[in-house]
Write an enzyme that holds these catalytic residues in place. Sequence first.
Site, PDB file in Angstrom:
ATOM      1  CD  GLU A  89      25.355  20.429  63.158  1.00 56.51           C
ATOM      2  OE1 GLU A  89      25.362  21.487  62.537  1.00 56.51           O
ATOM      3  OE2 GLU A  89      25.766  20.315  64.324  1.00 56.51           O
ATOM      4  CD  GLU A 139      29.849  18.737  64.939  1.00 55.47           C
ATOM      5  OE1 GLU A 139      29.535  19.896  65.280  1.00 55.47           O
ATOM      6  OE2 GLU A 139      29.836  18.348  63.766  1.00 55.47           O
TER       7      GLU A 139
HETATM    8  C1  PNW Z   1      28.169  22.569  63.668  1.00 55.81           C
HETATM    9  N1  PNW Z   1      23.450  26.969  64.385  1.00 55.81           N
HETATM   10  O1  PNW Z   1      27.713  23.697  63.023  1.00 55.81           O
HETATM   11  C2  PNW Z   1      28.924  21.820  62.597  1.00 55.81           C
HETATM   12  O2  PNW Z   1      28.621  20.463  62.471  1.00 55.81           O
HETATM   13  C3  PNW Z   1      30.381  22.061  62.615  1.00 55.81           C
HETATM   14  O3  PNW Z   1      30.882  21.910  61.303  1.00 55.81           O
HETATM   15  C4  PNW Z   1      30.682  23.423  63.211  1.00 55.81           C
HETATM   16  O4  PNW Z   1      32.017  23.783  63.098  1.00 55.81           O
HETATM   17  C5  PNW Z   1      30.244  23.364  64.665  1.00 55.81           C
HETATM   18  O5  PNW Z   1      28.893  22.960  64.787  1.00 55.81           O
HETATM   19  C6  PNW Z   1      30.430  24.672  65.415  1.00 55.81           C
HETATM   20  O6  PNW Z   1      29.641  25.681  64.848  1.00 55.81           O
HETATM   21  C7  PNW Z   1      26.654  24.485  63.441  1.00 55.81           C
HETATM   22  O7  PNW Z   1      23.462  28.141  63.953  1.00 55.81           O
HETATM   23  C8  PNW Z   1      26.550  25.738  62.864  1.00 55.81           C
HETATM   24  O8  PNW Z   1      22.522  26.513  65.067  1.00 55.81           O
HETATM   25  C9  PNW Z   1      25.490  26.551  63.179  1.00 55.81           C
HETATM   26  C10 PNW Z   1      24.521  26.115  64.064  1.00 55.81           C
HETATM   27  C11 PNW Z   1      24.620  24.857  64.636  1.00 55.81           C
HETATM   28  C12 PNW Z   1      25.687  24.037  64.323  1.00 55.81           C
END
Ligand code: PNW
Length: 445
Positions: free
Chosen positions: A153, A348
């Site tokens: 990401e 994921e």
């Molecule tokens: C992802 N957003 O995080 C990550 O790859 C993981 O480490 C995390 O635990 C999981 O998704 C759940 O949050 C994100 O704000 C964090 O768009 C924030 C965002 C998207 C993905």
Amino acid sequence: MSDFLWGAATASYQIEGAAREDGRVPSIWDTYSHTPGRVLNGDTGDVAADHYHRWPEDVEIMRELGLGAYRFSIAWPRIHDQRGIDFYSRLVDALLERGIKPVATLYHWDLPQELEDAGGWTARDTAYRFAEYAERIGAALGDRVHLWTTLNEPWCSAFLGYGSGVHAPGRTDPVAALTAAHHLNLAHGLAARVLPGPVSVTLNLHHVRGEDADAVRQVDAVANRVFLGPMLDGAYPADLLEDTEQITDWSFVQAGDEATCNAPIEVLGVNYYSPTLVRRWDGVAPRDTADGHGDGTASPWVGCADIDFVRQPGPYTEMGWPIDATGLTELLLRVHRDHPGVPMMITENGAAFDDRVDANGQVRDQRRIDYLRDHLAAVGRARAAGADVRGYFVWSLLDNFEWAYGYSKRFGVVHVDYATQQRTWKDSANWYRDFIASSPEGPRS
Ligand code: PNW
């Protein structure tokens, strides 16, 4: 035998703990989480799920789940010390002994703090340092890793880390965010060329919807095509450069860089949780502040000041994210249409709920089971319509440190009691084990 990869995912800072052991140096998430006010309740990853010490038990859980693959990340700040490398080497061997394919991510956000002090991802040198790190760990783990993932990401690293500041290192500068995005693209391309085996990259692609086609196009550019363009097509999209020309002239992109970003990949990793709904803001109506626009906080959406990110109808997960599996089918078909030769993997997908161990020692997380069942069916529909999806990894194996939300959000199919570090299978873990066993060829519609 089916080739479909059934797995679960984690990330180093979110589960390992042992933040000061075996020569690990500080990362930007140590600094950030130890800065008061940054992470809910002052939580840090110092101990997390103590996976650094409890990995044999966790690998055993994976075996009992019947996982074909495990997606984990390697902590860059551990690779300065042979003992850190040995930890991952033992983990990989233990997985292989149980027939679980290691899928290793090199960067799931734990940048060594010393590199941040030299500019972090806004510094071009960080991309070269990343390639050196990739070469080092690649040589150590070699062909024992089934699939390498360069970055997890990069949108979050660039736009939450340097744009809105809700992730480490907590900077709020749109030029820094775009510069970081480019250096992450470059880092991917450089590392992909020195890794010893098949390579992938994981993007949190946003499935953007809305009635205003131009607003959708603009958000799609700065969310998705800012990475897909250079990585898969070897060029930044012209509309992105135009949309952001008031912000930067993109002079940080040097001659030849875009070709460097465009390294061959085996498979594209896609993380999906929810769709994104946007509309053009007329300058008059009260703002929808789903992304922080208008409430005084910085937005991660560079150049999108006149776009509203609309709060969508529920139901929601504990993150406040709407539950809508149709976005996953549409997203996979869109990538398939735009990049027909590129196989995909869901690296994921999952949901946070307010899970508790009840008096009988059970965790009744029916809503997570429903979420997973619906999203797996959505993957099945995309496959039936032609999308080449080769794997699915639930986020997450274990409850863990959910970044700015600390330990308040539980994504695991296995519950962690942080006071005792006891692992308890949630109902969803049993359900997932049974689902995997009954669908070796992958989800169908
Ligand atoms: C992802 N957003 O995080 C990550 O790859 C993981 O480490 C995390 O635990 C999981 O998704 C759940 O949050 C994100 O704000 C964090 O768009 C924030 C965002 C998207 C993905």
